[in-house]
Write a protein that holds these residues in place. Structure first.
Motif, PDB file in Angstrom:
ATOM      1  N   MET A 121       0.930  -1.298  -0.086  1.00 17.85           N
ATOM      2  CA  MET A 121      -0.183  -0.217  -0.097  1.00 17.85           C
ATOM      3  C   MET A 121       1.042   1.370  -0.069  1.00 17.85           C
TER       4      MET A 121
ATOM      5  N   SER B 292       0.370   5.643   0.528  1.00 18.39           N
ATOM      6  CA  SER B 292      -0.475   6.925   0.459  1.00 18.39           C
ATOM      7  C   SER B 292       0.434   7.990   0.014  1.00 18.39           C
TER       8      SER B 292
ATOM      9  N   ARG C 232       0.419  12.149  -1.442  1.00 18.74           N
ATOM     10  CA  ARG C 232      -0.073  13.583  -1.369  1.00 18.74           C
ATOM     11  C   ARG C 232       0.644  14.363  -2.524  1.00 18.74           C
TER      12      ARG C 232
ATOM     13  N   MET D  88      -4.704  13.232  -3.016  1.00 17.54           N
ATOM     14  CA  MET D  88      -4.372  12.480  -2.036  1.00 17.54           C
ATOM     15  C   MET D  88      -5.099  11.115  -2.554  1.00 17.54           C
ATOM     16  N   LEU D  89      -4.078  10.191  -2.412  1.00 18.78           N
ATOM     17  CA  LEU D  89      -4.631   8.850  -2.794  1.00 18.78           C
ATOM     18  C   LEU D  89      -3.878   7.863  -1.773  1.00 18.78           C
ATOM     19  N   THR D  90      -4.542   6.529  -1.650  1.00 17.70           N
ATOM     20  CA  THR D  90      -4.187   5.589  -0.555  1.00 17.70           C
ATOM     21  C   THR D  90      -4.712   4.436  -1.687  1.00 17.70           C
TER      22      THR D  90
ATOM     23  N   TYR E 132      -4.066   3.000 -10.599  1.00 15.95           N
ATOM     24  CA  TYR E 132      -5.067   3.879 -10.249  1.00 15.95           C
ATOM     25  C   TYR E 132      -5.779   4.676 -11.429  1.00 15.95           C
TER      26      TYR E 132
ATOM     27  N   HIS F   4       3.852  14.259   0.312  1.00 19.26           N
ATOM     28  CA  HIS F   4       3.878  13.121   1.247  1.00 19.26           C
ATOM     29  C   HIS F   4       3.771  11.923   0.499  1.00 19.26           C
ATOM     30  N   ILE F   5       4.628  10.944   0.932  1.00 20.91           N
ATOM     31  CA  ILE F   5       4.552   9.740   0.355  1.00 20.91           C
ATOM     32  C   ILE F   5       4.886   8.591   1.590  1.00 20.91           C
ATOM     33  N   GLU F   6       4.260   7.644   1.704  1.00 21.17           N
ATOM     34  CA  GLU F   6       4.155   6.806   2.850  1.00 21.17           C
ATOM     35  C   GLU F   6       3.862   5.359   2.283  1.00 21.17           C
TER      36      GLU F   6
ATOM     37  N   TYR G 157       3.464   0.975   3.035  1.00 18.86           N
ATOM     38  CA  TYR G 157       2.759   0.168   4.003  1.00 18.86           C
ATOM     39  C   TYR G 157       3.127  -1.318   3.644  1.00 18.86           C
TER      40      TYR G 157
END
Length: 87
Positions: free
Chosen positions: A1, A3, A5, A24-26, A62, A82-84, A86
């Protein structure tokens, strides 16, 4: 995953486009995309290459989902706020 922005847009083969806008996508990254990103990062690839790989991942997971095969768009990634990941 992942996330993220970021300012994202696309240009479709037919000439239509969506100017980059803050999104903003997750979402889950399918197929080889997570592996490609992590391998490139561990090889210390330049940021431009990481953006290419991430652009392809976002396109596949997406922008292109639920579209007929062969319909592709060119994804534009601007500023990433922002990028994270998981995993």
């Amino acid at each position: 995953m992942v996330s993220v922005r970021a300012w994202l847009g696309f240009t479709a083969a037919g000439g239509s486009s969506d100017d980059p806008r803050l999104r903003m996508l997750t979402l889950g990254l399918d197929g080889p995309h997570p592996e490609n990103l992590f391998e490139a990062r561990h090889r210390n690839e330049p940021e431009a290459r990481l953006r290419q790989i991430f652009s392809a991942a976002l396109g596949a997971c997406y922008f292109h989902r639920n579209r007929p095969p062969g319909v592709n768009e060119s994804i534009t990634i601007g500023t990433v706020d922002h990028i994270e990941f998981y995993y």
